[in-house]
Motif scaffolding. Structure first.
Motif, PDB file in Angstrom:
ATOM      1  N   THR A  49      -3.865  34.247  18.661  1.00  8.64           N
ATOM      2  CA  THR A  49      -3.359  33.393  19.744  1.00  8.64           C
ATOM      3  C   THR A  49      -2.882  32.032  19.235  1.00  8.64           C
ATOM      4  OG1 THR A  49      -5.631  32.686  20.193  1.00  8.64           O
ATOM      5  CG2 THR A  49      -4.759  34.488  21.521  1.00  8.64           C
ATOM      6  N   TYR A  98      -1.053  33.199  27.602  1.00 11.48           N
ATOM      7  CA  TYR A  98      -0.489  34.371  26.943  1.00 11.48           C
ATOM      8  C   TYR A  98      -1.370  35.579  27.216  1.00 11.48           C
ATOM      9  CZ  TYR A  98       2.108  30.788  24.480  1.00 11.48           C
ATOM     10  OH  TYR A  98       2.902  29.719  24.195  1.00 11.48           O
ATOM     11  N   ALA A 133       0.752  32.429  19.076  1.00 10.95           N
ATOM     12  CA  ALA A 133       1.404  33.113  20.199  1.00 10.95           C
ATOM     13  C   ALA A 133       2.796  32.563  20.475  1.00 10.95           C
ATOM     14  CB  ALA A 133       0.526  33.025  21.448  1.00 10.95           C
ATOM     15  N   LYS A 187      -4.279  38.539  23.034  1.00 10.09           N
ATOM     16  CA  LYS A 187      -5.667  38.164  22.759  1.00 10.09           C
ATOM     17  C   LYS A 187      -5.901  38.150  21.252  1.00 10.09           C
ATOM     18  CE  LYS A 187      -6.262  37.820  27.040  1.00 10.09           C
ATOM     19  NZ  LYS A 187      -6.287  36.471  27.623  1.00 10.09           N
ATOM     20  N   ASP A 188      -6.945  37.459  20.853  1.00  8.79           N
ATOM     21  CA  ASP A 188      -7.284  37.429  19.432  1.00  8.79           C
ATOM     22  C   ASP A 188      -7.630  38.831  18.946  1.00  8.79           C
ATOM     23  OD1 ASP A 188      -6.777  34.741  19.181  1.00  8.79           O
ATOM     24  OD2 ASP A 188      -8.858  34.127  19.471  1.00  8.79           O
TER      25      ASP A 188
END
Length: 862
Positions: free
Chosen positions: A224, A453, A227, A456-457
């Motif tokens: 992220t 966003y 992102a 996700k990680d």
């Protein structure tokens, strides 16, 4: 349709080609021996080190790469398609003067190897290396032009130590971290699955195994953090990557611009406010409920003292076991319950009920939403089910006013809408209201503008053995401690009990687990999770540039020469995970000062699948056709030619045994054609274009056809990758040459040599062994690797004249050389004036014409 027809005629209207028309009966007594020829030239290529390449700043470079395979056993023809495509590109670019890098390696870690080892009572390393040997044997058998010195295997310590090195660099920068999280768990794999590996609630590898949701500690990489760059830099790829892939990545990253708004809890003192993120703050007056995720930290406090708590806890348990995939939630039935508590709308002051719903997740947004049923489909479905009010706050400008009582679906088309039932904001457009209301929320301190966003990680922890060990230890004194670079690689032990039961196999290996803390020297335990194998494939193509470097993952100067990848080839199934993670990894390496660029892949091509019985070839489906079997039965060149001809490379193709036999007949016929004339042409000087004026009509026809074919084949190779069309053109040329037999009559030796040499050179990228043999038969001592891609004669290959194939009721009856762009009416007139065609039309009525401009005219008569 016989061989005398035009090659384009074998392209069916569906866009898929059929090779059955490439020749009549099977070749008997042919001298063509592909097995001896292919072995001969593969030895020569190896002896001459033809495909080995090094950095050479004096030459333009071209890096072409197919996605590295997972060595799962024996290769089938479904595997071979992208390698055949990549090899054509590599060979054409070499002939065009480029310094070509074309490597190969193995995505060798992974759970399937571990499961196979358990099933077969062997070690994953043994199973994997045996499969690699079989894969390599097959690829070598097909003559793919790889620089095998650069071969890598991701399960070898010399490779995965750099996975660990990168992890440590990310750990230092806060891009790698550990936290507790809800994850998808496959009870059969006994490991975490990424959301993308959960298909309709089941494991992607075990279609009969329901995925569970568990909460465990695991390691993440902070994707992220990039992102915004990941979505912005997609514009650099437009026109070079398939639009579909760019759209999939943009949607996966999921940028949303909106506002974060805080709702106070009305019924309980001292409870934190509930934060929601919304892209439609303009609809906040229409919020008739707040809905929390089952895992929201306030749920427990809200249920304290509630008489319905026992039933609520039962429902919460079910929700927490549900899929964490957003796609599943979109189609699942919406269920929830009322907590008995209320929140306060900060704009209207209205009390709204607080619910818990299964379609809201802590993993997305804030874990809470404001339900606006009149203007959101999910909210509408939920609120109608539970009898919650539907309040219209945006009316369409040019239709009948909406009523919450009678609406059958949410109104989400807001571009021309105006606000109603929204206090001082009534009458504003949606955009103006969003601006004004966001400013008001910020001014009053209960909200702020925010960009979020969907991305996700990346959770990289896997509770399995066959993967890269995560290089950290846990110390009672110092906590989490990174393994020093000097102690890398942390090597996988070989004596690990693999049972397939729950838990990490490494955790059951004391000799691996028990260690000393690098910081204090006291006792410590190693991390027993291994890395997701997408880590291995996120940067492997950089290692090809410097595969044996033991001081760094690669030499940045070499990367500066070879990168970005000029052409990457692989399946659409990797559009999100592999390609997105590769882009993330590139940006991290850029920020580490290792690479100068922000995107690793300049151009991407996604090839279609090979089907059999309408289903993609797969061992699990039992419908594979063995690649080695085909090479042994027909020769590698026949297999290559069929795979390239059977359809356009981006489209799926249906395997046909009849068609590959047609390919076999065609290569035999080409061999016999050249072999028949070769002896008399050795030592003959090449035809000179300056001699065109002295050419006979027969020679001019052959030369015109040959150079026009070369022009169009060159275009097919360079501009559009229509390899099937190129092969059809070459088949046409062969038919033209064959139809002019005997060539000795009216065709000088130098013209014959020109025609046969160009035929050979055009086939070289697709059937390289055959072409090498033909080239030698024609009297050349140097291999084709020393020969440049030929140039067509512009005067002969004029685009102002084209050859149109004329059919009557689908059968070829003639060919016309006409002005390019000739109209259908003009083509019909020309055809009916041709005696050969008129003979088949005489006394019949033309009831229909099928016209493909510059290519084909079919007269349907009765």
């Amino acid at each position: 349709m016989g061989v005398g027809g035009a090659g384009k005629d074998v392209l069916r209207s569906s866009g898929q080609a059929d090779f059955t028309s490439a020749g009549g009966t099977a070749v008997e007594g042919a001298k063509y021996d592909p097995w001896a020829i292919e072995a001969k030239w593969q030895r020569r290529w190896a002896e001459e080190r033809v495909f080995e390449t090094e950095v050479d700043p004096s030459r333009p470079k071209y890096y072409v790469l197919e996605m590295l395979p997972y060595p799962s056993g024996t290769m089938h023809m479904g595997h071979m398609r992208n390698y055949a495509i990549g090899d054509v590109v590599a060979r054409v670019k070499r002939m065009q003067g480029f310094n070509v890098l074309h490597p190969m390696g193995w995505d060798a870690f992974g759970l399937p190897a571990e499961n196979a080892a358990i099933k077969n009572n062997t070690h994953p390393q043994t199973w994997t290396n045996n499969n690699i040997a079989e894969f390599q044997r097959t690829l070598r058998r097909f003559g793919f032009s790889y620089d095998w010195r650069r071969e890598i295997s991701t399960c070898e310590p010399e490779y995965y130590q750099w996975n660990q090195w990168f992890f440590l660099r990310m750990l230092e920068r806060g891009l790698a971290y550990r936290k507790k999280s809800r994850v998808n768990w496959c009870p059969k794999c006994c490991t975490v699955l990424a959301n993308e590996q959960v298909i309709k609630g089941y494991c992607w590898r075990h279609e009969d195994t329901l995925v569970e949701v568990r909460e465990i500690e695991q390691w993440f990489l902070k994707t992220t953090a990039y992102a915004e760059q990941l979505i912005d830099d997609l514009k650099l790829l437009e026109g070079q990557w398939p639009d579909r892939v760019i759209t999939m990545q943009r949607n996966w990253i999921g940028k949303s611009v909106g506002a974060r708004v805080r709702f106070a809890v009305a019924d309980i003192a001292g409870v934190d406010e509930i934060e929601v993120f919304t892209t439609r703050i303009d609809t906040i007056y229409g919020a008739t409920a707040i809905i929390l995720a089952a895992g929201h930290p306030l749920v427990g406090k809200l249920l304290e003292g509630s008489p319905a708590r026992a039933e609520a806890e039962n429902q919460l348990g079910k929700m927490r076991l549900a899929s964490v995939k957003a796609e599943d939630l979109e189609t699942a039935e919406k269920v929830g319950f009322f907590t008995g508590r209320h929140a306060v709308n900060p704009f209207s002051g209205e009390r709204v009920p607080i619910w818990v719903g299964n379609f809201v997740l802590m993993e997305y947004g804030t874990g809470a939403i404001m339900a606006v049923p009149a203007h959101d489909e999910r909210d509408f479905e939920f609120c109608r089910k539970y009898g919650l009010p539907v309040r219209v706050v945006v009316q369409p400008a040019e239709s009948e006013p909406l009523s919450g009582e009678t609406m059958r679906a949410a109104f989400t088309e807001h571009e021309d809408g105006r606000l109603v039932n929204s206090g001082v904001y009534n009458g504003l457009s949606v955009d103006d209201a969003i601006t004004a209301m966001s400013a008001h929320a910020m001014e009053k301190g209960f909200g702020q503008r925010e960009t979020t966003y969907r991305l996700k990680d990346w959770g990289i922890s896997r509770q399995r053995y066959w993967g890269t060990p995560i290089p950290v230890v846990y110390c009672a004194t110092d906590g989490i401690v990174a393994v020093p670079d000097s102690q890398l690689p942390v090597v996988l032990p070989t004596n690990v009990p693999l049972t397939g039961e729950g838990g990490s196999p490494l955790a059951a290996t004391p000799g691996f687990v028990n260690t000393t803390c690098p910081k204090c020297g006291g006792p410590a335990r190693r991390e027993t999770d291994t890395m997701d194998t997408f880590v291995d494939s996120s940067w492997y193509f950089y290692r090809y540039c410097d595969p044996h470097n033991d001081q760094a993952p690669f030499d940045s100067a070499k990367i500066g020469y070879w990168f970005p990848i000029d052409q990457y080839i692989g399946g659409i199934t990797h559009a999100i995970l592999h390609l997105l993670y590769s882009r993330f990894w590139c940006k991290v390496m850029r920020d580490l000062g290792l690479v100068p660029h922000s995107e690793p892949i300049a151009r991407l091509f996604t090839q279609g699948m090979v089907l059999k019985g309408g289903v993609a070839m797969s061992k699990s489906k039992g419908n594979v056709v063995g690649a080695i079997d085909m090479a042994e039965k027909y020769g590698a060149d026949t297999g290559r030619l069929y795979m390239l001809f059977a359809n356009q490379p981006e489209k799926d193709l249906e395997w046909s045994e009849d068609s590959i036999e047609g390919a076999w007949r065609f290569v035999n016929k080409v061999y016999r054609l050249v072999e028949r004339h070769a002896a008399g042409l050795r030592g003959v000087d090449a035809w000179a274009a300056s001699d065109l004026g002295a050419a006979s009509e027969k020679e001019r026809r052959l030369l015109r056809k040959t150079h026009e074919t070369l022009r169009r084949v060159t275009h097919d190779f360079d501009a559009r990758w229509h390899f099937n069309s190129a092969i059809a053109l070459i088949m046409e040329l062969h038919n033209e040459i064959h139809g002019a037999e005997p060539l000795e009559e009216g065709v000088r030796p130098e013209v014959r040599k020109e025609v046969l040499e160009l035929l050979t050179l055009m086939l070289a990228p697709m059937t390289p062994h055959l072409a090498e043999e033909l080239w030698e038969m024609l009297g050349h001592t140097g291999g084709l690797w020393t020969v440049a891609w030929p140039s067509f004669n512009a005067e002969l290959a004029k685009e102002d004249e084209v050859e149109i194939v004329v059919q009557v009721n689908g059968r070829v009856r003639g060919k016309l050389v006409v002005a390019a762009g000739l109209s259908e009416a003009g083509a019909v007139a020309k055809a009916l004036a041709d005696p050969a065609v008129a003979h088949h039309v005489a006394g019949k009525e033309v009831v229909k014409t099928i016209f493909v401009p510059n290519k084909l005219l079919n007269l349907v008569v009765k």
